[in-house]
Write a protein that holds these residues in place. Structure first.
Motif, mmCIF file in Angstrom:
data_model
loop_
_atom_site.group_PDB
_atom_site.id
_atom_site.type_symbol
_atom_site.label_atom_id
_atom_site.label_comp_id
_atom_site.label_asym_id
_atom_site.label_seq_id
_atom_site.Cartn_x
_atom_site.Cartn_y
_atom_site.Cartn_z
ATOM 1 N N ARG A 88 25.259 0.843 -4.824
ATOM 2 C CA ARG A 88 24.084 1.727 -4.895
ATOM 3 C C ARG A 88 22.802 0.952 -4.584
ATOM 4 O O ARG A 88 21.933 1.440 -3.861
ATOM 5 N N LEU A 89 22.704 -0.264 -5.121
ATOM 6 C CA LEU A 89 21.525 -1.097 -4.848
ATOM 7 C C LEU A 89 21.439 -1.446 -3.356
ATOM 8 O O LEU A 89 20.371 -1.349 -2.752
ATOM 9 N N ALA A 90 22.565 -1.852 -2.778
ATOM 10 C CA ALA A 90 22.577 -2.224 -1.354
ATOM 11 C C ALA A 90 22.199 -1.025 -0.493
ATOM 12 O O ALA A 90 21.397 -1.145 0.444
ATOM 13 N N GLU A 91 22.745 0.135 -0.823
ATOM 14 C CA GLU A 91 22.420 1.350 -0.069
ATOM 15 C C GLU A 91 20.939 1.685 -0.197
ATOM 16 O O GLU A 91 20.277 2.051 0.782
ATOM 17 N N ALA A 92 20.391 1.541 -1.405
ATOM 18 C CA ALA A 92 18.974 1.823 -1.626
ATOM 19 C C ALA A 92 18.101 0.830 -0.863
ATOM 20 O O ALA A 92 17.086 1.216 -0.273
ATOM 21 N N ILE A 93 18.493 -0.436 -0.850
ATOM 22 C CA ILE A 93 17.716 -1.464 -0.137
ATOM 23 C C ILE A 93 17.686 -1.162 1.356
ATOM 24 O O ILE A 93 16.631 -1.215 1.990
ATOM 25 N N VAL A 94 18.830 -0.828 1.920
ATOM 26 C CA VAL A 94 18.890 -0.508 3.348
ATOM 27 C C VAL A 94 18.083 0.763 3.638
ATOM 28 O O VAL A 94 17.382 0.848 4.653
ATOM 29 N N GLY A 95 18.116 1.735 2.750
ATOM 30 C CA GLY A 95 17.313 2.952 2.916
ATOM 31 C C GLY A 95 15.821 2.654 2.862
ATOM 32 O O GLY A 95 15.036 3.198 3.649
ATOM 33 N N ILE A 96 15.423 1.762 1.960
ATOM 34 C CA ILE A 96 14.020 1.355 1.874
ATOM 35 C C ILE A 96 13.629 0.623 3.156
ATOM 36 O O ILE A 96 12.546 0.850 3.706
ATOM 37 N N ASP A 97 14.533 -0.232 3.654
ATOM 38 C CA ASP A 97 14.261 -0.920 4.919
ATOM 39 C C ASP A 97 14.055 0.076 6.053
ATOM 40 O O ASP A 97 13.165 -0.091 6.886
ATOM 41 N N ARG A 98 14.859 1.123 6.071
ATOM 42 C CA ARG A 98 14.744 2.160 7.109
ATOM 43 C C ARG A 98 13.387 2.850 7.017
ATOM 44 O O ARG A 98 12.726 3.079 8.029
ATOM 45 N N ALA A 99 12.949 3.168 5.805
ATOM 46 C CA ALA A 99 11.642 3.792 5.614
ATOM 47 C C ALA A 99 10.530 2.844 6.035
ATOM 48 O O ALA A 99 9.571 3.256 6.697
ATOM 49 N N LEU A 100 10.660 1.568 5.683
ATOM 50 C CA LEU A 100 9.644 0.585 6.072
ATOM 51 C C LEU A 100 9.560 0.449 7.587
ATOM 52 O O LEU A 100 8.470 0.365 8.148
ATOM 53 N N GLU A 101 10.718 0.441 8.261
ATOM 54 C CA GLU A 101 10.712 0.371 9.731
ATOM 55 C C GLU A 101 9.967 1.563 10.319
ATOM 56 O O GLU A 101 9.188 1.418 11.257
ATOM 57 N N ALA A 102 10.229 2.740 9.776
ATOM 58 C CA ALA A 102 9.560 3.948 10.275
ATOM 59 C C ALA A 102 8.055 3.861 10.054
ATOM 60 O O ALA A 102 7.266 4.196 10.949
ATOM 61 N N LEU A 103 7.649 3.384 8.896
ATOM 62 C CA LEU A 103 6.218 3.278 8.601
ATOM 63 C C LEU A 103 5.568 2.155 9.397
ATOM 64 O O LEU A 103 4.425 2.280 9.839
ATOM 65 N N GLU A 104 6.283 1.053 9.602
ATOM 66 C CA GLU A 104 5.741 -0.060 10.390
ATOM 67 C C GLU A 104 5.559 0.344 11.847
ATOM 68 O O GLU A 104 4.634 -0.116 12.506
#
Length: 151
Positions: A88-104
């Motif tokens: 769950r943590l790994a999935e959440a981290i990758v999801g946060i990374d995806r959101a950060l990429e979109a915002l960046e």
């Protein structure tokens, strides 16, 4: 969780392209506050540019997401947790990374440089027009040759 399982999850989080095909989480808890992350990212992304009033909000969200990502990664690296919690943590981290990429990819600072580039191009066109209008340059941009070189 076994140590080899932890290493696999950490490798998944670090992997180049881990976010490909990953959905932005619907919601994420950041510092005790639940954020509707997916709707926030889509709301910001659907605009052509980030309005000046929204830039600080976007920057603050990115800082908070990075902080939350580090916190979750440290937890995955060091805490005694179950494999399911690690997933769950790994999935959440990758999801946060995806959101950060979109915002960046919005590049809020690029708006300013784009504006400056447009202004510089406008000024260059104006100066070129003035040179042509005043007879200092012919129509193809070179100096006029009809003066016989006695300038």
């Amino acid at each position: 969780m076994q140590e080899y399982q932890r290493k696999q999850l950490l490798e998944r989080v670090k992997r180049e392209g881990a976010t490909v095909g990953t959905a932005i989480p619907e919601q994420v808890d950041v510092q005790g506050e639940t954020i509707d992350l997916r709707s926030f990212v889509f709301e910001i992304k659907r605009r052509e540019t980030v309005p000046a009033g929204e830039r600080e909000r976007v920057e603050r969200a990115k800082r908070n997401l990075r902080r939350e990502r580090r916190k979750r990664r440290r937890r995955l690296e060091s805490e005694s947790i179950s494999y399911q919690e690690g997933e769950r943590l790994a999935e959440a981290i990758v999801g946060i990374d995806r959101a950060l990429e979109a915002l960046e990819s919005l590049g809020p600072t690029d708006i300013e440089s784009e504006k400056q580039a447009k202004e510089a191009a406008d000024q260059k066109r104006w100066m070129s027009f003035l040179r042509q209008a005043l007879g200092h340059e012919d129509h193809d941009g070179g100096p006029r040759g009809s003066h016989g070189g006695d300038r």
